[in-house]
Scaffold this motif. Structure first.
Motif, PDB file in Angstrom:
ATOM      1  N   ASP A  51       0.773  -1.006   0.200  1.00 29.55           N
ATOM      2  CA  ASP A  51       0.527  -0.337   0.088  1.00 29.55           C
ATOM      3  C   ASP A  51       0.667   1.262  -0.326  1.00 29.55           C
ATOM      4  OD1 ASP A  51       0.769   0.546   2.391  1.00 29.55           O
ATOM      5  OD2 ASP A  51      -0.990   0.180   3.662  1.00 29.55           O
ATOM      6  N   ALA A  52       0.129   2.225  -0.073  1.00 25.64           N
ATOM      7  CA  ALA A  52       0.993   3.819  -0.309  1.00 25.64           C
ATOM      8  C   ALA A  52       1.917   3.732   1.004  1.00 25.64           C
ATOM      9  CB  ALA A  52      -0.032   4.993  -0.007  1.00 25.64           C
ATOM     10  N   GLU A  53       1.976   3.175   2.125  1.00 31.79           N
ATOM     11  CA  GLU A  53       2.768   3.434   3.359  1.00 31.79           C
ATOM     12  C   GLU A  53       3.625   2.519   2.980  1.00 31.79           C
ATOM     13  OE1 GLU A  53      -0.988   3.715   3.870  1.00 31.79           O
ATOM     14  OE2 GLU A  53      -0.706   6.119   3.305  1.00 31.79           O
ATOM     15  N   GLY A  54       4.267   1.727   2.750  1.00 30.27           N
ATOM     16  CA  GLY A  54       4.841   0.383   2.990  1.00 30.27           C
ATOM     17  C   GLY A  54       4.696  -0.668   3.340  1.00 30.27           C
ATOM     18  N   ILE A  55       3.036  -0.863   3.421  1.00 29.46           N
ATOM     19  CA  ILE A  55       2.754  -2.050   4.403  1.00 29.46           C
ATOM     20  C   ILE A  55       1.978  -2.935   3.274  1.00 29.46           C
ATOM     21  CG2 ILE A  55       1.025  -3.032   5.988  1.00 29.46           C
ATOM     22  CD1 ILE A  55       2.880  -1.179   6.794  1.00 29.46           C
ATOM     23  N   VAL A  56       2.267  -4.593   3.621  1.00 29.09           N
ATOM     24  CA  VAL A  56       2.043  -5.364   2.094  1.00 29.09           C
ATOM     25  C   VAL A  56       0.639  -5.439   2.709  1.00 29.09           C
ATOM     26  CG1 VAL A  56       2.513  -8.164   1.516  1.00 29.09           C
ATOM     27  CG2 VAL A  56       4.104  -6.790   2.464  1.00 29.09           C
ATOM     28  N   ARG A  57      -0.026  -5.992   1.408  1.00 28.28           N
ATOM     29  CA  ARG A  57      -1.939  -5.819   2.141  1.00 28.28           C
ATOM     30  C   ARG A  57      -2.034  -7.324   0.838  1.00 28.28           C
ATOM     31  NH1 ARG A  57      -2.848  -3.686   6.397  1.00 28.28           N
ATOM     32  NH2 ARG A  57      -2.179  -1.705   6.277  1.00 28.28           N
ATOM     33  N   TYR A  58      -1.124  -7.416  -0.095  1.00 27.61           N
ATOM     34  CA  TYR A  58      -1.314  -8.702  -0.847  1.00 27.61           C
ATOM     35  C   TYR A  58      -0.744  -9.840  -1.065  1.00 27.61           C
ATOM     36  CZ  TYR A  58      -3.133 -11.762  -4.556  1.00 27.61           C
ATOM     37  OH  TYR A  58      -3.937 -12.693  -4.948  1.00 27.61           O
ATOM     38  N   GLN A  59      -0.060 -11.126  -0.828  1.00 23.80           N
ATOM     39  CA  GLN A  59       1.303 -11.964  -1.406  1.00 23.80           C
ATOM     40  C   GLN A  59       0.550 -13.309  -1.968  1.00 23.80           C
ATOM     41  OE1 GLN A  59       4.933 -12.892  -0.447  1.00 23.80           O
ATOM     42  NE2 GLN A  59       3.895 -13.868   0.976  1.00 23.80           N
ATOM     43  N   GLU A  60       1.016 -13.634  -3.683  1.00 23.57           N
ATOM     44  CA  GLU A  60       0.770 -14.727  -3.746  1.00 23.57           C
ATOM     45  C   GLU A  60       2.236 -15.136  -4.218  1.00 23.57           C
ATOM     46  OE1 GLU A  60      -1.617 -17.720  -7.331  1.00 23.57           O
ATOM     47  OE2 GLU A  60      -1.537 -15.184  -7.289  1.00 23.57           O
ATOM     48  N   ILE A  61       3.057 -16.292  -3.374  1.00 27.54           N
ATOM     49  CA  ILE A  61       3.630 -16.865  -4.220  1.00 27.54           C
ATOM     50  C   ILE A  61       3.061 -18.203  -4.247  1.00 27.54           C
ATOM     51  CG2 ILE A  61       5.625 -18.633  -3.751  1.00 27.54           C
ATOM     52  CD1 ILE A  61       6.333 -16.611  -1.075  1.00 27.54           C
ATOM     53  N   VAL A  62       3.133 -18.419  -5.596  1.00 27.82           N
ATOM     54  CA  VAL A  62       2.431 -19.564  -7.047  1.00 27.82           C
ATOM     55  C   VAL A  62       3.354 -21.221  -6.601  1.00 27.82           C
ATOM     56  CG1 VAL A  62       2.179 -20.432  -8.873  1.00 27.82           C
ATOM     57  CG2 VAL A  62       2.158 -17.906  -8.799  1.00 27.82           C
ATOM     58  N   PRO A  63       2.400 -21.469  -5.723  1.00 23.65           N
ATOM     59  CA  PRO A  63       2.698 -23.066  -5.471  1.00 23.65           C
ATOM     60  C   PRO A  63       3.343 -23.894  -6.855  1.00 23.65           C
ATOM     61  CG  PRO A  63       0.553 -22.585  -4.884  1.00 23.65           C
ATOM     62  CD  PRO A  63       1.269 -21.618  -5.326  1.00 23.65           C
ATOM     63  N   GLU A  64       3.103 -23.982  -7.700  1.00 24.62           N
ATOM     64  CA  GLU A  64       4.019 -24.358  -8.948  1.00 24.62           C
ATOM     65  C   GLU A  64       4.245 -23.165  -9.970  1.00 24.62           C
ATOM     66  OE1 GLU A  64       5.656 -26.416 -11.621  1.00 24.62           O
ATOM     67  OE2 GLU A  64       4.719 -27.686 -10.118  1.00 24.62           O
ATOM     68  N   VAL A  65       5.965 -23.308  -9.827  1.00 26.43           N
ATOM     69  CA  VAL A  65       6.266 -22.108 -10.555  1.00 26.43           C
ATOM     70  C   VAL A  65       6.252 -21.812 -11.770  1.00 26.43           C
ATOM     71  CG1 VAL A  65       8.993 -21.232 -10.783  1.00 26.43           C
ATOM     72  CG2 VAL A  65       8.587 -22.472  -8.800  1.00 26.43           C
ATOM     73  N   ALA A  66       5.949 -23.483 -12.895  1.00 23.06           N
ATOM     74  CA  ALA A  66       5.841 -23.418 -13.754  1.00 23.06           C
ATOM     75  C   ALA A  66       4.092 -23.097 -14.340  1.00 23.06           C
ATOM     76  CB  ALA A  66       5.239 -25.050 -14.290  1.00 23.06           C
ATOM     77  N   GLU A  67       2.950 -22.176 -13.506  1.00 22.83           N
ATOM     78  CA  GLU A  67       1.638 -21.738 -13.659  1.00 22.83           C
ATOM     79  C   GLU A  67       1.418 -20.459 -13.278  1.00 22.83           C
ATOM     80  OE1 GLU A  67      -0.428 -23.903 -10.871  1.00 22.83           O
ATOM     81  OE2 GLU A  67      -0.537 -25.837 -12.440  1.00 22.83           O
ATOM     82  N   GLU A  68       1.015 -20.111 -13.863  1.00 24.34           N
ATOM     83  CA  GLU A  68       0.781 -17.998 -13.768  1.00 24.34           C
ATOM     84  C   GLU A  68       0.006 -17.849 -12.540  1.00 24.34           C
ATOM     85  OE1 GLU A  68      -1.020 -16.851 -17.290  1.00 24.34           O
ATOM     86  OE2 GLU A  68      -0.956 -18.391 -17.744  1.00 24.34           O
ATOM     87  N   PRO A  69       0.268 -17.029 -11.795  1.00 21.68           N
ATOM     88  CA  PRO A  69      -0.482 -15.951 -10.752  1.00 21.68           C
ATOM     89  C   PRO A  69      -1.790 -16.008 -10.820  1.00 21.68           C
ATOM     90  CG  PRO A  69       0.669 -14.655 -11.964  1.00 21.68           C
ATOM     91  CD  PRO A  69       0.917 -15.528 -12.764  1.00 21.68           C
ATOM     92  N   ASN A  70      -2.940 -15.453  -9.753  1.00 17.27           N
ATOM     93  CA  ASN A  70      -4.384 -15.759  -9.986  1.00 17.27           C
ATOM     94  C   ASN A  70      -4.004 -14.022 -10.850  1.00 17.27           C
ATOM     95  OD1 ASN A  70      -6.831 -14.455  -9.403  1.00 17.27           O
ATOM     96  ND2 ASN A  70      -7.309 -16.317  -8.209  1.00 17.27           N
TER      97      ASN A  70
END
Length: 162
Positions: free
Chosen positions: A132-151
């Motif tokens: 966010d604008a204040e530098g706080i992580v608000r969302y994270q998706e580490i894709v479990p299978e590296v060969a697949e696309e994120p959501n």
């Protein structure tokens, strides 16, 4: 944390960032050799699209799609980070006609600070992070299978809700 590449499990190095906590500072160069730091982006949300290797098919798709979606997002810093060299990123952008902000992390400094480095494969895990604008992580998706696309939809809808 463990991810897989074509079904083969591997561990990520370091501590992953945590939603709700301050994002670690980073300093990476863009294609114009300008240093971009997280602190220089404060005041607007930041979307980080992290890809293992810009020259692979899934990374190509992810980067192109986010570049297209960025045209519809106002007031957001959108950038792709990969462990490719500046030259590899510049060549890819030129070939694809992509003008988005590309940051290179060939030494994996960002990847290690964010807990996204895969030592066994020597690249970064496919990830989407929204800060966010204040530098706080608000969302994270580490894709479990590296060969697949994120959501993409989940990440983009989250950004639009900020």
């Amino acid at each position: 944390m463990e991810v897989t590449l074509k079904g083969k499990p591997t561990e990520l190095e370091g501590k992953q960032v945590v939603v709700g906590e301050k994002a670690p500072e980073f300093k990476l160069n863009n294609l114009e050799d300008k240093e971009i730091s997280l602190s220089s982006l404060k005041g607007q949300p930041v979307v980080l699209s992290i890809v293992p290797d810009i020259n692979t098919s899934v990374c190509h798709i992810q980067t192109k799609r986010f570049n297209q979606e960025a045209a519809n997002l106002e007031g957001v810093h959108l950038m792709t980070i990969s462990s490719n060299t500046k030259e590899q990123q510049a060549n890819w952008c030129a070939a694809e006609g992509v003008g988005m902000e590309m940051l290179h992390d060939p030494e994996k400094v960002f990847g290690k600070a964010y807990g996204l480095y895969i030592p066994e494969m020597n690249f970064l895990a496919r990830t989407i992070i929204v800060i966010d604008a204040e530098g706080i992580v608000r969302y994270q998706e580490i894709v479990p299978e590296v060969a697949e696309e994120p959501n993409y939809e989940a990440a983009l809808n989250f950004v639009k809700s900020l």
